[in-house]
Design an enzyme around this catalytic site. Sequence first.
Site, PDB file in Angstrom:
ATOM      1  N   HIS A  92       3.593  35.120 -82.200  1.00 40.82           N
ATOM      2  CA  HIS A  92       2.600  34.089 -81.911  1.00 40.82           C
ATOM      3  C   HIS A  92       2.002  34.361 -80.537  1.00 40.82           C
ATOM      4  O   HIS A  92       2.721  34.656 -79.582  1.00 40.82           O
ATOM      5  CB  HIS A  92       3.280  32.708 -81.959  1.00 40.82           C
ATOM      6  CG  HIS A  92       2.409  31.622 -81.445  1.00 40.82           C
ATOM      7  ND1 HIS A  92       1.111  31.458 -81.859  1.00 40.82           N
ATOM      8  CD2 HIS A  92       2.642  30.627 -80.533  1.00 40.82           C
ATOM      9  CE1 HIS A  92       0.583  30.429 -81.234  1.00 40.82           C
ATOM     10  NE2 HIS A  92       1.491  29.905 -80.425  1.00 40.82           N
ATOM     11  N   CYS A 129       2.418  26.015 -84.313  1.00 43.31           N
ATOM     12  CA  CYS A 129       2.232  27.460 -84.101  1.00 43.31           C
ATOM     13  C   CYS A 129       3.154  28.327 -84.956  1.00 43.31           C
ATOM     14  O   CYS A 129       2.986  29.542 -85.015  1.00 43.31           O
ATOM     15  CB  CYS A 129       2.404  27.795 -82.625  1.00 43.31           C
ATOM     16  SG  CYS A 129       1.267  26.886 -81.589  1.00 43.31           S
ATOM     17  N   ASN A 188      -4.499  30.838 -77.337  1.00 42.78           N
ATOM     18  CA  ASN A 188      -3.504  30.413 -78.331  1.00 42.78           C
ATOM     19  C   ASN A 188      -4.241  29.688 -79.458  1.00 42.78           C
ATOM     20  O   ASN A 188      -4.749  28.581 -79.265  1.00 42.78           O
ATOM     21  CB  ASN A 188      -2.489  29.494 -77.634  1.00 42.78           C
ATOM     22  CG  ASN A 188      -1.414  28.977 -78.582  1.00 42.78           C
ATOM     23  OD1 ASN A 188      -1.535  29.091 -79.798  1.00 42.78           O
ATOM     24  ND2 ASN A 188      -0.377  28.387 -78.025  1.00 42.78           N
TER      25      ASN A 188
HETATM   26  N1  ACO Z   1      -5.318  26.281 -62.981  1.00 42.09           N
HETATM   27  C1  ACO Z   1      -4.791  26.284 -61.719  1.00 42.09           C
HETATM   28  N2  ACO Z   1      -3.593  25.747 -61.422  1.00 42.09           N
HETATM   29  C2  ACO Z   1      -2.901  25.182 -62.434  1.00 42.09           C
HETATM   30  C3  ACO Z   1      -3.381  25.137 -63.751  1.00 42.09           C
HETATM   31  C4  ACO Z   1      -4.650  25.710 -64.012  1.00 42.09           C
HETATM   32  N3  ACO Z   1      -5.213  25.733 -65.238  1.00 42.09           N
HETATM   33  N4  ACO Z   1      -2.481  24.509 -64.533  1.00 42.09           N
HETATM   34  C5  ACO Z   1      -1.440  24.180 -63.725  1.00 42.09           C
HETATM   35  N5  ACO Z   1      -1.698  24.582 -62.462  1.00 42.09           N
HETATM   36  C6  ACO Z   1      -0.849  24.434 -61.272  1.00 42.09           C
HETATM   37  C7  ACO Z   1       0.180  23.317 -61.421  1.00 42.09           C
HETATM   38  O1  ACO Z   1      -0.393  22.073 -61.072  1.00 42.09           O
HETATM   39  C8  ACO Z   1       1.241  23.765 -60.452  1.00 42.09           C
HETATM   40  O2  ACO Z   1       0.826  23.435 -59.138  1.00 42.09           O
HETATM   41  P1  ACO Z   1       1.913  22.926 -58.050  1.00 42.09           P
HETATM   42  O3  ACO Z   1       2.841  24.099 -57.855  1.00 42.09           O
HETATM   43  O4  ACO Z   1       1.060  22.629 -56.869  1.00 42.09           O
HETATM   44  O5  ACO Z   1       2.573  21.732 -58.649  1.00 42.09           O
HETATM   45  C9  ACO Z   1       1.214  25.294 -60.555  1.00 42.09           C
HETATM   46  O6  ACO Z   1      -0.061  25.622 -61.136  1.00 42.09           O
HETATM   47  C10 ACO Z   1       2.317  25.851 -61.409  1.00 42.09           C
HETATM   48  O7  ACO Z   1       2.382  25.129 -62.651  1.00 42.09           O
HETATM   49  P2  ACO Z   1       3.490  25.441 -63.728  1.00 42.09           P
HETATM   50  O8  ACO Z   1       3.354  24.471 -64.849  1.00 42.09           O
HETATM   51  O9  ACO Z   1       4.812  25.545 -63.018  1.00 42.09           O
HETATM   52  O10 ACO Z   1       3.049  26.905 -64.198  1.00 42.09           O
HETATM   53  P3  ACO Z   1       3.838  27.894 -65.149  1.00 42.09           P
HETATM   54  O11 ACO Z   1       4.072  29.167 -64.466  1.00 42.09           O
HETATM   55  O12 ACO Z   1       4.998  27.232 -65.841  1.00 42.09           O
HETATM   56  O13 ACO Z   1       2.726  28.194 -66.273  1.00 42.09           O
HETATM   57  C11 ACO Z   1       2.166  27.634 -68.549  1.00 42.09           C
HETATM   58  C12 ACO Z   1       2.264  27.146 -67.096  1.00 42.09           C
HETATM   59  C13 ACO Z   1       1.146  28.754 -68.600  1.00 42.09           C
HETATM   60  C14 ACO Z   1       1.712  26.475 -69.413  1.00 42.09           C
HETATM   61  C15 ACO Z   1       3.519  28.179 -69.023  1.00 42.09           C
HETATM   62  O14 ACO Z   1       4.535  27.237 -68.715  1.00 42.09           O
HETATM   63  C16 ACO Z   1       3.543  28.484 -70.503  1.00 42.09           C
HETATM   64  O15 ACO Z   1       2.868  29.369 -70.955  1.00 42.09           O
HETATM   65  N6  ACO Z   1       4.380  27.790 -71.278  1.00 42.09           N
HETATM   66  C17 ACO Z   1       4.507  28.050 -72.681  1.00 42.09           C
HETATM   67  C18 ACO Z   1       3.375  27.538 -73.488  1.00 42.09           C
HETATM   68  C19 ACO Z   1       3.557  27.988 -74.923  1.00 42.09           C
HETATM   69  O16 ACO Z   1       4.098  29.037 -75.190  1.00 42.09           O
HETATM   70  N7  ACO Z   1       3.153  27.259 -75.913  1.00 42.09           N
HETATM   71  C20 ACO Z   1       3.441  27.773 -77.260  1.00 42.09           C
HETATM   72  C21 ACO Z   1       3.531  26.819 -78.203  1.00 42.09           C
HETATM   73  S1  ACO Z   1       1.963  26.122 -78.416  1.00 42.09           S
HETATM   74  C22 ACO Z   1       2.020  25.164 -79.857  1.00 42.09           C
HETATM   75  O17 ACO Z   1       2.975  25.085 -80.556  1.00 42.09           O
HETATM   76  C23 ACO Z   1       0.786  24.317 -80.118  1.00 42.09           C
END
Ligand code: ACO
Length: 325
Positions: free
Chosen positions: A252, A119, A282
């Site tokens: 990004h 990214c 993304n």
């Molecule tokens: N739908 C419903 N529930 C979901 C989903 C979904 N799609 N995905 C995860 N959950 C659930 C999980 O299982 C978890 O449930 P639990 O509490 O019962 O265990 C709950 O939602 C919370 O999950 P988290 O992983 O803690 O959610 P978080 O608030 O951290 O959000 C996310 C996840 C959106 C991925 C976030 O961490 C994020 O955006 N991270 C950064 C990603 C990024 O910026 N990438 C950039 C680089 S990409 C590249 O270089 C290719």
Amino acid sequence: MNRYTRIAGTGSYLPPRRVTNADLAAELAARGLETSDQWIVERTGIRARHFAAPDVTSSDLAVHACRQAMESAGVGPADIDLIIMATSTPDMVFPSAACILQNKLGIAGCPAFDLQAVCSGFVYALTVADSMIRSGVATRALVVGAEVFSRILDFNDRTTCVLFGDGAGAVVLEASDQPGILATDLHADGKHVGILCVPGTVSGGQVLGDPFLKMDGQAVFKLAVGVLEDAARATLAKAGRTDADIDWLIPHQANIRIMQGTAKKLKMPLDKLVVTVDEHGNTSAASIPLALDVAVRSGRIRRGDTLMLEGVGGGFTWGAVLVDY
Ligand code: ACO
């Protein structure tokens, strides 16, 4: 006379198939997985993404974006003397997608290569092209970010497959006696390889390992906000500017919360943050040039504005480019 690099034109392309969160939730439900528009919007800001048809490659998307960028710059294929394509989803193992793109654009002879920084690919590619232009190696470059991330998504993993989309964005860069690109700042730290990767490879006629994207979202999130602020500040310091000089922040487009967190740290009002993650998801290396082109075509970004472009992604890689548009 000083030699600088300026952005002469921009372009972008999204494949026609738009997939809303509700569409995706229905697809995942058929696999026994639960997600919802509400969860995806609240956690990421994403409402829809575009997916390319199965026979469409990154270079196919890049061709459209590059033609548009060349048209907006008022140049033709014969004027281009460098092509850099930022992608992590190239058409083949080799040759590079940049060479395939070059041929599709009807260009021959100039150097063309892929740059892989996930990214952060577009800010890496801009920095390399800027160096090559300022040193006199090139005069007019096509720099494109293009991805078909849908090919490396595991649609049985709801934590990652809802986040990404396909698309392409491009700029034509050219040598100028006026800046242009004011400063750049690139970094990598390979100790974080495991938090965001596609661990598989091709060997002995077989796919070895897992060919799908793996991400520790929370680890990426924590790293991203800090390094994006550091890169922005380093770039401003190199250019002798301050955060008050930034007219538009184009980070990004991974997650609206990371983007807003970065804007806050730079004391920028949120209406100066260019947001396309809601409609694109993304798109990895394509996300910054796609956002740039959307904001230019909508009339928000105008000639003379100062832009902060920022990338962060797998590697771990990150960087920023400050540019007078
Ligand atoms: N739908 C419903 N529930 C979901 C989903 C979904 N799609 N995905 C995860 N959950 C659930 C999980 O299982 C978890 O449930 P639990 O509490 O019962 O265990 C709950 O939602 C919370 O999950 P988290 O992983 O803690 O959610 P978080 O608030 O951290 O959000 C996310 C996840 C959106 C991925 C976030 O961490 C994020 O955006 N991270 C950064 C990603 C990024 O910026 N990438 C950039 C680089 S990409 C590249 O270089 C290719």
